[in-house]
Design a protein around this motif. Structure first.
Motif, PDB file in Angstrom:
ATOM      1  N   ASP A  16       0.963  -1.273  -0.263  1.00  0.00           N
ATOM      2  CA  ASP A  16      -0.093   0.157  -0.034  1.00  0.00           C
ATOM      3  C   ASP A  16       0.657   1.335   0.222  1.00  0.00           C
ATOM      4  OD1 ASP A  16      -2.229  -1.445  -0.073  1.00  0.00           O
ATOM      5  OD2 ASP A  16      -2.838  -1.165   1.996  1.00  0.00           O
ATOM      6  N   PHE A  17       1.941   1.035   0.536  1.00  0.00           N
ATOM      7  CA  PHE A  17       2.916   2.199   0.697  1.00  0.00           C
ATOM      8  C   PHE A  17       3.202   2.792  -0.785  1.00  0.00           C
ATOM      9  CE2 PHE A  17       7.081   4.135  -0.059  1.00  0.00           C
ATOM     10  CZ  PHE A  17       7.026   5.301   1.063  1.00  0.00           C
ATOM     11  N   TYR A  18       3.306   1.891  -1.716  1.00  0.00           N
ATOM     12  CA  TYR A  18       3.558   2.360  -3.162  1.00  0.00           C
ATOM     13  C   TYR A  18       2.591   3.003  -3.963  1.00  0.00           C
ATOM     14  CZ  TYR A  18       7.969  -0.089  -1.967  1.00  0.00           C
ATOM     15  OH  TYR A  18       9.172  -0.557  -1.261  1.00  0.00           O
ATOM     16  N   ARG A  19       1.303   3.068  -3.447  1.00  0.00           N
ATOM     17  CA  ARG A  19       0.243   3.485  -3.973  1.00  0.00           C
ATOM     18  C   ARG A  19       0.113   4.917  -3.840  1.00  0.00           C
ATOM     19  NH1 ARG A  19      -2.249  -1.535  -2.181  1.00  0.00           N
ATOM     20  NH2 ARG A  19      -2.109  -3.028  -3.663  1.00  0.00           N
ATOM     21  N   LEU A  20       0.862   5.525  -2.461  1.00  0.00           N
ATOM     22  CA  LEU A  20       0.814   6.793  -2.372  1.00  0.00           C
ATOM     23  C   LEU A  20       1.471   7.821  -3.384  1.00  0.00           C
ATOM     24  CD1 LEU A  20       2.241   6.860   1.429  1.00  0.00           C
ATOM     25  CD2 LEU A  20      -0.033   6.855   0.698  1.00  0.00           C
ATOM     26  N   THR A  21       1.121   9.068  -3.264  1.00  0.00           N
ATOM     27  CA  THR A  21       1.609   9.962  -4.282  1.00  0.00           C
ATOM     28  C   THR A  21       3.090  10.000  -3.814  1.00  0.00           C
ATOM     29  OG1 THR A  21       1.136  12.018  -3.103  1.00  0.00           O
ATOM     30  CG2 THR A  21      -0.603  11.080  -4.698  1.00  0.00           C
ATOM     31  N   ALA A  22       3.781  10.834  -4.696  1.00  0.00           N
ATOM     32  CA  ALA A  22       5.283  10.923  -4.285  1.00  0.00           C
ATOM     33  C   ALA A  22       5.520  12.142  -3.153  1.00  0.00           C
ATOM     34  CB  ALA A  22       5.868  11.683  -5.537  1.00  0.00           C
ATOM     35  N   LEU A  23       4.526  12.921  -3.265  1.00  0.00           N
ATOM     36  CA  LEU A  23       4.603  13.877  -2.164  1.00  0.00           C
ATOM     37  C   LEU A  23       4.229  13.549  -0.794  1.00  0.00           C
ATOM     38  CD1 LEU A  23       5.057  16.822  -1.423  1.00  0.00           C
ATOM     39  CD2 LEU A  23       2.612  17.609  -2.169  1.00  0.00           C
ATOM     40  N   GLU A  24       3.269  12.437  -0.755  1.00  0.00           N
ATOM     41  CA  GLU A  24       2.813  11.870   0.486  1.00  0.00           C
ATOM     42  C   GLU A  24       3.985  10.939   1.042  1.00  0.00           C
ATOM     43  OE1 GLU A  24      -2.019  11.141  -0.125  1.00  0.00           O
ATOM     44  OE2 GLU A  24      -0.578   9.879  -0.950  1.00  0.00           O
ATOM     45  N   ALA A  25       4.688  10.239  -0.003  1.00  0.00           N
ATOM     46  CA  ALA A  25       5.658   9.416   0.298  1.00  0.00           C
ATOM     47  C   ALA A  25       7.072   9.915   0.742  1.00  0.00           C
ATOM     48  CB  ALA A  25       5.850   8.291  -0.737  1.00  0.00           C
ATOM     49  N   TYR A  53       8.850  14.430  -6.933  1.00  0.00           N
ATOM     50  CA  TYR A  53       8.336  15.012  -8.130  1.00  0.00           C
ATOM     51  C   TYR A  53       7.138  14.248  -8.543  1.00  0.00           C
ATOM     52  CZ  TYR A  53      12.982  17.248  -8.196  1.00  0.00           C
ATOM     53  OH  TYR A  53      14.095  17.838  -7.848  1.00  0.00           O
ATOM     54  N   GLY A  54       6.098  14.749  -8.488  1.00  0.00           N
ATOM     55  CA  GLY A  54       4.721  14.060  -8.658  1.00  0.00           C
ATOM     56  C   GLY A  54       3.641  14.753  -9.655  1.00  0.00           C
ATOM     57  N   VAL A  56       1.768  14.994 -13.703  1.00  0.00           N
ATOM     58  CA  VAL A  56       2.233  15.672 -14.929  1.00  0.00           C
ATOM     59  C   VAL A  56       2.094  17.207 -14.756  1.00  0.00           C
ATOM     60  CG1 VAL A  56       1.107  13.872 -16.195  1.00  0.00           C
ATOM     61  CG2 VAL A  56      -0.432  15.850 -15.522  1.00  0.00           C
ATOM     62  N   GLU A  57       1.616  17.736 -13.533  1.00  0.00           N
ATOM     63  CA  GLU A  57       1.608  19.380 -13.351  1.00  0.00           C
ATOM     64  C   GLU A  57       2.829  19.957 -12.902  1.00  0.00           C
ATOM     65  OE1 GLU A  57       0.752  17.292  -9.533  1.00  0.00           O
ATOM     66  OE2 GLU A  57      -0.253  17.104 -11.646  1.00  0.00           O
ATOM     67  N   ASP A  58       3.871  19.004 -12.271  1.00  0.00           N
ATOM     68  CA  ASP A  58       4.925  19.509 -11.612  1.00  0.00           C
ATOM     69  C   ASP A  58       6.003  19.714 -12.692  1.00  0.00           C
ATOM     70  OD1 ASP A  58       7.118  19.910 -10.146  1.00  0.00           O
ATOM     71  OD2 ASP A  58       7.318  17.733  -9.185  1.00  0.00           O
ATOM     72  N   LYS A  59       6.199  21.098 -12.703  1.00  0.00           N
ATOM     73  CA  LYS A  59       7.104  21.495 -13.852  1.00  0.00           C
ATOM     74  C   LYS A  59       8.459  21.028 -13.521  1.00  0.00           C
ATOM     75  CE  LYS A  59       4.169  25.531 -15.313  1.00  0.00           C
ATOM     76  NZ  LYS A  59       4.121  26.986 -15.454  1.00  0.00           N
ATOM     77  N   GLY A  60       8.800  20.621 -12.227  1.00  0.00           N
ATOM     78  CA  GLY A  60      10.165  20.074 -12.032  1.00  0.00           C
ATOM     79  C   GLY A  60      10.276  18.624 -12.486  1.00  0.00           C
ATOM     80  N   SER A  61       9.359  17.891 -12.870  1.00  0.00           N
ATOM     81  CA  SER A  61       9.386  16.667 -13.125  1.00  0.00           C
ATOM     82  C   SER A  61       9.885  16.236 -14.743  1.00  0.00           C
ATOM     83  CB  SER A  61       7.785  15.838 -12.995  1.00  0.00           C
ATOM     84  OG  SER A  61       7.858  14.771 -13.326  1.00  0.00           O
ATOM     85  N   HIS A  62      10.427  15.366 -14.600  1.00  0.00           N
ATOM     86  CA  HIS A  62      10.926  14.711 -16.185  1.00  0.00           C
ATOM     87  C   HIS A  62       9.429  14.304 -17.117  1.00  0.00           C
ATOM     88  CE1 HIS A  62      15.113  13.510 -14.669  1.00  0.00           C
ATOM     89  NE2 HIS A  62      15.013  14.790 -14.905  1.00  0.00           N
ATOM     90  N   ALA A  63       8.513  14.248 -16.235  1.00  0.00           N
ATOM     91  CA  ALA A  63       7.212  13.743 -17.084  1.00  0.00           C
ATOM     92  C   ALA A  63       6.291  14.819 -17.075  1.00  0.00           C
ATOM     93  CB  ALA A  63       6.513  12.515 -16.113  1.00  0.00           C
ATOM     94  N   ALA A 106       7.565  10.054  -8.763  1.00  0.00           N
ATOM     95  CA  ALA A 106       8.751   9.876  -8.243  1.00  0.00           C
ATOM     96  C   ALA A 106       9.265  10.826  -7.019  1.00  0.00           C
ATOM     97  CB  ALA A 106       9.693   9.512  -9.506  1.00  0.00           C
ATOM     98  N   VAL A 107      10.031   9.540  -6.097  1.00  0.00           N
ATOM     99  CA  VAL A 107      11.016  10.374  -5.076  1.00  0.00           C
ATOM    100  C   VAL A 107      12.027  10.060  -5.279  1.00  0.00           C
ATOM    101  CG1 VAL A 107      11.236  10.336  -2.467  1.00  0.00           C
ATOM    102  CG2 VAL A 107       8.853  10.102  -3.486  1.00  0.00           C
ATOM    103  N   LEU A 108      12.668  11.242  -5.658  1.00  0.00           N
ATOM    104  CA  LEU A 108      14.471  11.271  -5.604  1.00  0.00           C
ATOM    105  C   LEU A 108      15.069  10.879  -4.180  1.00  0.00           C
ATOM    106  CD1 LEU A 108      16.917  11.794  -7.236  1.00  0.00           C
ATOM    107  CD2 LEU A 108      16.703  14.163  -6.676  1.00  0.00           C
ATOM    108  N   ILE A 109      15.706  10.105  -3.877  1.00  0.00           N
ATOM    109  CA  ILE A 109      16.660   9.717  -2.828  1.00  0.00           C
ATOM    110  C   ILE A 109      17.848  10.656  -2.898  1.00  0.00           C
ATOM    111  CG2 ILE A 109      17.749   7.942  -1.356  1.00  0.00           C
ATOM    112  CD1 ILE A 109      14.869   7.615  -1.787  1.00  0.00           C
ATOM    113  N   ARG A 110      17.986  11.547  -2.127  1.00  0.00           N
ATOM    114  CA  ARG A 110      19.001  12.630  -2.170  1.00  0.00           C
ATOM    115  C   ARG A 110      20.270  12.364  -1.232  1.00  0.00           C
ATOM    116  NH1 ARG A 110      19.401  17.219  -4.734  1.00  0.00           N
ATOM    117  NH2 ARG A 110      21.041  17.630  -3.381  1.00  0.00           N
ATOM    118  N   ALA A 111      20.081  11.807  -0.128  1.00  0.00           N
ATOM    119  CA  ALA A 111      21.277  11.107   0.681  1.00  0.00           C
ATOM    120  C   ALA A 111      20.727  10.263   1.661  1.00  0.00           C
ATOM    121  CB  ALA A 111      21.487  12.577   1.725  1.00  0.00           C
ATOM    122  N   VAL A 112      21.787   9.269   1.995  1.00  0.00           N
ATOM    123  CA  VAL A 112      21.396   8.079   2.939  1.00  0.00           C
ATOM    124  C   VAL A 112      22.919   8.103   3.722  1.00  0.00           C
ATOM    125  CG1 VAL A 112      20.390   6.983   1.266  1.00  0.00           C
ATOM    126  CG2 VAL A 112      22.832   6.557   1.092  1.00  0.00           C
TER     127      VAL A 112
END
Length: 226
Positions: A16-25, A53-54, A56-63, A106-112
């Motif tokens: 169920d986690f992967y069904r969330l939007t990018a902004l939720e996740a 990055y979530g 089609v409306e997100d102008k920062g997204s590749h999609a 999509a959620v970009l992983i920036r640091a671990v």
């Protein structure tokens, strides 16, 4: 920090986690574990910084605008797979595809940060260059991919299967207490017009591996929306 009810560290994140939007996740991924299986052994690291990055409306997204290309096609898959792309012709970036099929999230992983000294040793071996500070080891999307040996061969890899080359599992989550998670605008997306200022980057305040500390960042409120 919201906890995944009934989960213990090391379990795969629930479907169920992967069904969330990018902004939720994006904030919910913080404190959980990214695992990379290598010939030298498994590397486990805690996710400490993400960007959303979530849609089609997100102008920062590749999609943005529903753009479907050979590169972005994996963003239109159902959530739970890796989206990996190359920037500046030399740095790989790892994203977690989220949401329903045909809705590019999509959620970009920036640091671990490594969980143990053994994990750190393997990451330094893969990194190949000296990292005097924690942030130099895996504080940034390109750095973490080098430290974990992640490249485009893993594009489309399911992240839901323990023992695969790459997967996600439950960790301890973010540390309890007000201000554990900060939110700020995303990095290097001036081209995104009004979307450049959206506070869609999230990070753990106490982590020394976070790529950029924003002095204007605010405490994330899970009930506060954007």
């Amino acid at each position: 920090m919201i906890e995944f009810v009934g989960m213990t560290a090391g379990q795969p994140l629930p479907p169920d986690f992967y069904r969330l939007t990018a902004l939720e996740a994006a904030p919910l991924l913080l404190g959980h574990t990214l695992v990379r299986r290598t010939e030298s052994g498994d590397i486990r690291c805690r996710i400490v910084e993400t960007e959303s990055y979530g849609g089609v409306e997100d102008k920062g997204s590749h999609a943005f605008g529903g753009r479907r290309t050979a590169r972005t096609e994996i963003m239109f898959a159902a959530g739970g797979v890796a989206y990996i792309y190359l920037i500046y012709g030399m740095y790989n970036c790892l994203n977690v595809v989220m949401g329903a099929a045909d809705d590019p999230q999509a959620v970009l992983i920036r640091a671990v940060e490594p969980l143990t000294p053994a994990d750190e040793a393997l990451m330094r071996e893969h990194r190949g260059t000296p990292a005097r500070r924690p942030v130099d080891l895996s504080g940034g999307p390109g750095k973490l991919c080098r430290a974990l040996g992640i490249d485009k061969s893993l594009n489309g890899q399911p992240l839901t299967v323990p023992g695969a080359p790459l997967w996600l599992e439950a960790g301890a989550g973010a540390k309890a207490g007000a201000g554990a998670i900060m939110q700020a605008p995303r990095v290097n997306i001036a081209y995104a017009a009004e979307y450049a200022a959206k506070p869609w980057r999230f990070y753990l305040r106490e982590s020394r591996y976070v790529s950029i500390i924003d002095k204007q960042a605010e405490v994330w409120n899970e009930l506060g929306g954007e």
